[in-house]
Scaffold this motif. Structure first.
Motif, PDB file in Angstrom:
ATOM      1  N   ARG A 116     -33.722  64.947  -8.781  1.00 34.52           N
ATOM      2  CA  ARG A 116     -34.610  63.792  -8.656  1.00 34.52           C
ATOM      3  C   ARG A 116     -36.070  64.209  -8.750  1.00 34.52           C
ATOM      4  O   ARG A 116     -36.874  63.561  -9.421  1.00 34.52           O
ATOM      5  CB  ARG A 116     -34.345  63.065  -7.340  1.00 34.52           C
ATOM      6  CG  ARG A 116     -35.174  61.789  -7.162  1.00 34.52           C
ATOM      7  CD  ARG A 116     -34.670  60.934  -6.009  1.00 34.52           C
ATOM      8  NE  ARG A 116     -34.738  61.640  -4.746  1.00 34.52           N
ATOM      9  CZ  ARG A 116     -33.672  62.085  -4.066  1.00 34.52           C
ATOM     10  NH1 ARG A 116     -32.455  61.908  -4.552  1.00 34.52           N
ATOM     11  NH2 ARG A 116     -33.809  62.715  -2.909  1.00 34.52           N
ATOM     12  N   GLU A 120     -38.709  63.054 -11.695  1.00 39.78           N
ATOM     13  CA  GLU A 120     -39.967  62.383 -11.378  1.00 39.78           C
ATOM     14  C   GLU A 120     -41.166  63.151 -11.925  1.00 39.78           C
ATOM     15  O   GLU A 120     -42.180  62.553 -12.291  1.00 39.78           O
ATOM     16  CB  GLU A 120     -40.098  62.212  -9.860  1.00 39.78           C
ATOM     17  CG  GLU A 120     -39.100  61.209  -9.279  1.00 39.78           C
ATOM     18  CD  GLU A 120     -39.128  61.171  -7.765  1.00 39.78           C
ATOM     19  OE1 GLU A 120     -39.833  62.040  -7.172  1.00 39.78           O
ATOM     20  OE2 GLU A 120     -38.476  60.299  -7.167  1.00 39.78           O
ATOM     21  N   ARG A 121     -41.048  64.477 -12.000  1.00 39.14           N
ATOM     22  CA  ARG A 121     -42.146  65.303 -12.485  1.00 39.14           C
ATOM     23  C   ARG A 121     -42.225  65.331 -14.007  1.00 39.14           C
ATOM     24  O   ARG A 121     -43.304  65.207 -14.588  1.00 39.14           O
ATOM     25  CB  ARG A 121     -41.986  66.733 -11.956  1.00 39.14           C
ATOM     26  CG  ARG A 121     -43.130  67.673 -12.348  1.00 39.14           C
ATOM     27  CD  ARG A 121     -42.878  69.085 -11.872  1.00 39.14           C
ATOM     28  NE  ARG A 121     -41.761  69.709 -12.558  1.00 39.14           N
ATOM     29  CZ  ARG A 121     -40.612  70.050 -11.980  1.00 39.14           C
ATOM     30  NH1 ARG A 121     -40.423  69.832 -10.682  1.00 39.14           N
ATOM     31  NH2 ARG A 121     -39.637  70.624 -12.682  1.00 39.14           N
ATOM     32  N   HIS A 123     -39.692  63.705 -16.337  1.00 34.22           N
ATOM     33  CA  HIS A 123     -38.891  62.726 -17.068  1.00 34.22           C
ATOM     34  C   HIS A 123     -37.837  63.416 -17.919  1.00 34.22           C
ATOM     35  O   HIS A 123     -37.394  62.884 -18.939  1.00 34.22           O
ATOM     36  CB  HIS A 123     -39.772  61.832 -17.946  1.00 34.22           C
ATOM     37  CG  HIS A 123     -40.479  60.751 -17.183  1.00 34.22           C
ATOM     38  ND1 HIS A 123     -39.974  59.484 -17.016  1.00 34.22           N
ATOM     39  CD2 HIS A 123     -41.645  60.764 -16.519  1.00 34.22           C
ATOM     40  CE1 HIS A 123     -40.797  58.753 -16.304  1.00 34.22           C
ATOM     41  NE2 HIS A 123     -41.827  59.509 -15.983  1.00 34.22           N
TER      42      HIS A 123
END
Length: 238
Positions: A116, A120-121, A123
């Motif tokens: 996750r 988030e960092r 893609h």
């Protein structure tokens, strides 16, 4: 046939509100984008895309058959990206993921904090379980991106330009978003020949800014030649 996995923006109005100022930016840059040189570049890109489509048609037919035999139809995946002046378009690729990839991603991100955080960092996921066996090969060789020649033919993309980004990524570009929005995104560009997935997200943004500010015919030719070397070596592809 295009994949049903991708959902477009809810409305053009929502897109324009999110982009924030894209219409004003378009008016300020009409002279540049409508110049004789820009129109010539567009026509050259489209002519080259047509020739390449004719050249690669047999290979693309074989790839489509392999994708279909492994995981059924559709063989193409169309994901909404942001184009010149903030216009959304469906960026085409050969489908390299399983049909239930969205559900697989949600399940993975819910149970795996590390995945996750990486998503988030960047893609992207280093070890992405959604990718099919044939998909790994297509991505490693960049053959999955051949259908983007249709995007070039339609005037949505260029052969060389910034990497096409999603609507969700645009805020991460900050003021560099105006650099990105001033040109058509490309099938290849500085990011693809400068490390690709081995670069950080901030480095990708900087490479897009650098391309727009230093844009020239010499730079475009250099990137095209370097792209051949990168594709052969598979540098940074996953």
């Amino acid at each position: 046939m295009k994949s049903k996995q991708s959902a477009g923006p809810r409305s053009d109005r929502t897109l324009q509100e999110f982009v924030g100022g894209a219409c004003r930016f378009r008016r300020r840059n009409q002279a540049r984008s409508g110049s004789r040189l820009a129109r010539l570049q567009l026509r050259l890109d489209q002519f080259a895309a047509l020739l390449l489509l004719l050249l690669f048609a047999p290979l693309m037919a074989v790839i489509a058959l392999l994708v279909w035999r492994r995981d059924g139809a559709p063989v193409l995946f169309g994901h909404y990206r942001i184009g010149q002046h903030g216009r959304p378009f469906r960026c085409l690729k050969f489908r390299s993921m399983y049909l239930d990839s969205e559900a697989m991603l949600r399940e993975l991100l819910e149970r795996d904090p590390a995945a996750r955080a990486e998503w988030e960092r960047d893609h992207k996921l280093t070890d992405d379980p959604r990718i099919t066996p044939i998909g790994h090969f297509l991505r490693r060789t960049s053959l999955d991106e051949l259908p983007q020649l249709f995007n070039v033919l339609r005037g949505e993309m260029s052969l060389v330009g910034p990497r096409p980004i999603t609507l969700a990524e645009l805020p991460r570009y900050g003021q560099v978003r105006w650099h990105y929005l001033s040109v058509r995104p490309g099938m290849t560009g500085l990011w693809q020949v400068s490390g690709r997935n081995d670069t950080t997200y901030d480095e990708r943004v900087e490479l897009d800014r650098e391309f727009v500010e230093q844009h020239s015919l010499k730079l475009r030719i250099s990137i095209l030649l370097r792209t051949l070397r990168v594709v052969i070596r598979g540098s940074g592809a996953r």
